[in-house]
Design an enzyme around this catalytic site. Structure first.
Site, PDB file in Angstrom:
ATOM      1  N   GLU A  42      36.467  -3.307 -14.026  1.00 41.96           N
ATOM      2  CA  GLU A  42      37.889  -3.559 -13.821  1.00 41.96           C
ATOM      3  C   GLU A  42      38.135  -3.587 -12.311  1.00 41.96           C
ATOM      4  O   GLU A  42      37.900  -2.593 -11.626  1.00 41.96           O
ATOM      5  CB  GLU A  42      38.732  -2.455 -14.460  1.00 41.96           C
ATOM      6  CG  GLU A  42      38.607  -2.377 -15.978  1.00 41.96           C
ATOM      7  CD  GLU A  42      39.408  -1.228 -16.558  1.00 41.96           C
ATOM      8  OE1 GLU A  42      40.254  -0.655 -15.833  1.00 41.96           O
ATOM      9  OE2 GLU A  42      39.175  -0.879 -17.717  1.00 41.96           O
ATOM     10  N   ASP A  60      42.579  -6.672 -18.700  1.00 44.07           N
ATOM     11  CA  ASP A  60      42.507  -5.409 -19.425  1.00 44.07           C
ATOM     12  C   ASP A  60      43.371  -4.389 -18.710  1.00 44.07           C
ATOM     13  O   ASP A  60      43.080  -4.008 -17.570  1.00 44.07           O
ATOM     14  CB  ASP A  60      41.059  -4.917 -19.504  1.00 44.07           C
ATOM     15  CG  ASP A  60      40.924  -3.674 -20.374  1.00 44.07           C
ATOM     16  OD1 ASP A  60      41.329  -3.723 -21.547  1.00 44.07           O
ATOM     17  OD2 ASP A  60      40.418  -2.658 -19.868  1.00 44.07           O
ATOM     18  N   HIS A  73      28.123   4.116 -23.991  1.00 39.88           N
ATOM     19  CA  HIS A  73      29.194   3.581 -23.153  1.00 39.88           C
ATOM     20  C   HIS A  73      29.449   4.588 -22.042  1.00 39.88           C
ATOM     21  O   HIS A  73      30.005   5.665 -22.281  1.00 39.88           O
ATOM     22  CB  HIS A  73      30.446   3.366 -24.002  1.00 39.88           C
ATOM     23  CG  HIS A  73      31.566   2.682 -23.294  1.00 39.88           C
ATOM     24  ND1 HIS A  73      31.447   1.437 -22.726  1.00 39.88           N
ATOM     25  CD2 HIS A  73      32.856   3.078 -23.071  1.00 39.88           C
ATOM     26  CE1 HIS A  73      32.605   1.087 -22.189  1.00 39.88           C
ATOM     27  NE2 HIS A  73      33.470   2.064 -22.376  1.00 39.88           N
TER      28      HIS A  73
END
Length: 512
Positions: free
Chosen positions: A9, A91, A249
Site C-alpha cells: 500500500e 485499498d 500472511h
C-alpha cells in the site's frame, strides 16, 4: 518450494490540493494506468474466493454472504489485473500493488520493485490527462499532481502495510509455525527496517528508529491488519487449493526500496519457513515479552539490546537471527546467494549501522540523518521528517533513495530496464504466467479474474462464459501455457480442458 508474493500500500498525496481525498486520487492512478496499458480495463475482480476474515485458528467472520460485483473503475474500489500477472487497485484510500506469484527471493525482489515502476507510470499518466484538461474519471475534476511514497506511516497515527505472503503445506501445525516465527520476526527488523524519524504511532517523540512498522504492533497473534496488529497474522486465505495449502500472511514488515533489504526479507523468511516445514520448531528461542521487544529492537540503533528468552538467555537481535540461520538448509543457488548476502551485511552491521548504508534502507536513511545532525540540525526539526519522506518518494527525480543509487551509494540487484520489463511480463514458473499472458493477449475476452481463476467470454458472439480454475500455483507456467496461447480464445480453452492442474467450468451468462 515456497511460493512468494508481496502487497504494498503506497502513500499518496497531492501537495497542490492537500485536502483532496486520497480515495479519489488513488482511483485516478489505477484507472489511468488501466486505460493506458493492455491490462483488461473492464475486468472485474472475482471476490468469490476472497475470505479475508477467515481465521487459521478455525473461525470465519464473514464480511458478506453473497459475492459482490464491483465496477472495476468505481471510486474507492478501482481495480486492474496486470499483464505481469499482478494486481493494481485501491485499498482503503491507498493505491495498492500486489505482485504475481514467484518461487524464489530474487524474483520476489524484482516483482516487488516492478510495483514502484507501475505507480510512477500511473502518476505520470494522471499528469498527462490533467495537462490536457480532462479527467480519467467521468464527472470528476482532473487530479492535481500526485506524489507517491513507498513507506508505512503518514506520521499522524496511520500505518499502512507492506505485506508478504508465503504458501506452506496445510498439514503444518499453525501454532508450531506461529511460535517458531515470532522471535524471528521480532529480530529481523535489523536487516529489513526502512528507518523512521519519530517515536510513537503519531511520531510524537523525537528520535530515529529502525522500523516504520514497529510502533503499530500491539499483540502476538491477531487476525486484524488495520488495528490490534499482531506479530503473527492468522488470515486463512490461501488463494490455492485449501486442503493442500495455507498462506502465511506477514504484516510485520516495512516497505523497502533497497533491493538488499527486500532480498533478506523474502529470502531469510523463506529459509526459516522451510526449516519449520522440515520439522525444526525453534522452540528454544521463544521470547519472554515479544511484543515489547518489537519496539525495543526498533529503537536500538547500536544493535546491542539483548532480548530475554524464556529459558533465561539473552541474545541481541543479530545473535538471535544467527541462531535461526545456523539451522536452515539452503537448497538452491538463490538460497546460497541470500545467505552470502546476509553474512556480508551482518559483518558490516557489526561495525555499526553506517557501515551498511550501501545495503539497507534504515542504515542509508540514518546516514542521511546523521549527516544533517553533524551540520547542527536537531532530530526534532521538521527537516528531518522531510528527509524521511523524500527518501521514500518513488520518483527518481525527487527521491533521496534514487539519488543514492545514482551516486553509487546504494547497491541494487536489478537495473531500471529489468524492473520496467517485470512490470509488463509475468514470471515464467507459476500460474501467474498464464494469467498475465491471457490479460496481455486476450484482454477484451477476459470478464473477471482472481488469484485462483479467470473468466473468459467465448463463442461467435461471446455468448458463453468459461471459468478457468488454477488451484495449483505451480500449474501452467510458461513451458505448459505458451503452446496453448498461440491461437484464439477457443483454442486456448480447448487446450486448457485437457491440461493437468486446470479446471474449466461453463457459467451462465448472467453470472457476470
Amino acid at each position: 518450494m515456497i511460493v512468494i508474493g508481496s502487497e504494498t500500500e503506497y502513500g499518496i498525496s497531492t501537495p497542490d490540493n492537500p485536502t483532496l481525498s486520497p480515495i479519489s486520487t488513488s482511483t485516478h492512478a489505477v484507472v489511468a494506468y488501466s486505460l493506458d496499458q493492455r491490462c483488461a480495463t473492464n475486468v472485474r475482480w472475482d471476490f468469490g474466493s476472497e475470505h479475508p476474515l477467515r481465521d487459521r485458528r478455525g473461525f470465519d467472520l464473514r464480511r458478506y454472504d453473497t459475492v459482490p460485483v464491483v465496477d472495476p473503475h468505481a471510486i474507492g474500489v478501482a481495480n486492474t489485473v496486470l499483464g505481469n500477472g499482478g494486481r493494481f487497485y485501491v485499498d482503503h484510500a491507498h493505491p495498492e500493488y500486489s505482485s504475481p506469484e514467484v518461487t524464489n527471493a530474487l524474483d520476489a525482489v524484482l516483482y516487488d520493485a516492478a510495483g514502484d515502476h507501475i505507480l510512477l507510470k500511473a502518476a505520470a499518466l494522471v499528469a498527462e490527462h490533467t495537462a490536457q484538461g480532462h479527467s480519467v474519471l467521468e464527472h470528476h475534476e482532473p487530479a492535481p499532481a500526485l506524489r507517491i511514497y513507498k513507506n508505512n506511516t503518514d506520521g499522524k497515527g496511520a500505518s499502512y502495510g507492506a505485506h508478504e505472503n508465503y504458501l506452506y503445506p496445510r498439514d503444518l501445525d499453525f501454532q508450531v509455525l506461529a511460535q517458531a516465527l515470532i522471535p524471528f520476526f521480532v529480530a529481523r527488523q535489523v536487516f529489513i527496517g526502512a528507518g523512521r524519524v519519530g517515536l510513537g504511532q503519531h511520531g510524537e517523540r523525537p528520535g530515529f528508529q529502525i522500523s516504520q512498522r514497529a510502533d503499530f504492533i500491539e499483540t502476538e497473534i491477531s487476525l486484524e491488519t488495520t488495528l490490534n496488529r499482531g506479530i503473527i497474522n492468522t488470515r486463512d486465505e490461501p488463494h490455492a487449493q485449501a486442503d493442500s495449502f495455507g498462506r502465511l500472511h506477514v504484516i510485520i514488515g516495512d516497505a523497502n526500496l533497497s533491493h538488499t533489504s527486500n532480498l533478506l526479507k523474502f529470502g531469510l523468511t523463506s529459509l526459516v519457513l522451510e526449516a519449520v516445514i522440515a520439522g525444526e520448531t525453534f522452540s528454544d528461542l521463544a521470547l519472554q515479552h515479544p511484543v515489547t521487544e518489537v519496539q525495543r529492537v526498533s529503537r536500538d540503533l547500536s544493535l546491542t539490546h539483548r532480548l530475554t528468552l524464556k529459558d533465561g538467555r539473552e541474545l541481541t537481535a543479530r545473535e538471535l537471527i544467527a541462531e535461526y540461520l545456523a539451522r536452515v538448509q539452503p537448497r538452491t543457488p538463490t538460497d546460497e546467494h541470500v545467505l552470502a548476502t546476509y553474512r556480508e551485511v551482518d559483518t558490516l552491521l557489526a561495525q555499526g549501522p553506517l557501515a551498511a548504508a550501501q545495503h539497507l534502507d534504515w542504515c542509508a536513511k540514518y546516514s542521511l540523518i546523521t549527516s544533517f545532525q553533524a551540520r547542527g540540525v536537531d532530530i526534532a526539526d521538521a527537516k528531518m521528517q522531510l528527509i524521511d519522506l523524500q527518501y521514500t518518494d518513488i520518483d527518481p527525480a525527487k527521491s533521496l533513495y534514487h539519488a543514492l543509487v545514482r551516486q553509487g551509494k546504494m547497491r541494487t540487484l536489478f537495473s531500471a530496464e529489468e524492473i520496467a520489463q517485470a512490470a509488463l511480463v509475468p514470471p515464467a514458473d507459476t500460474r501467474a504466467y498464464l494469467r498475465g499472458e491471457v490479460i496481455r493477449r486476450f484482454d477484451s475476452a477476459v470478464v473477471a479474474s482472481s488469484w485462483e481463476s479467470f473468466t473468459l467470454a467465448a463463442g461467435e458472439q461471446e455468448e458463453k462464459l468459461w471459468r478457468v480454475v488454477l488451484s495449483d500455483p505451480l500449474a501452467m507456467g510458461k513451458a505448459d501455457a505458451e503452446p496453448l496461447l498461440r491461437g484464439d480464445v477457443g483454442t486456448l480453452l480447448s487446450g486448457l480442458e485437457q491440461a493437468p492442474g486446470v479446471e474449466t467450468i461453463q457459467l451462465p451468462a448472467a453470472r457476470y
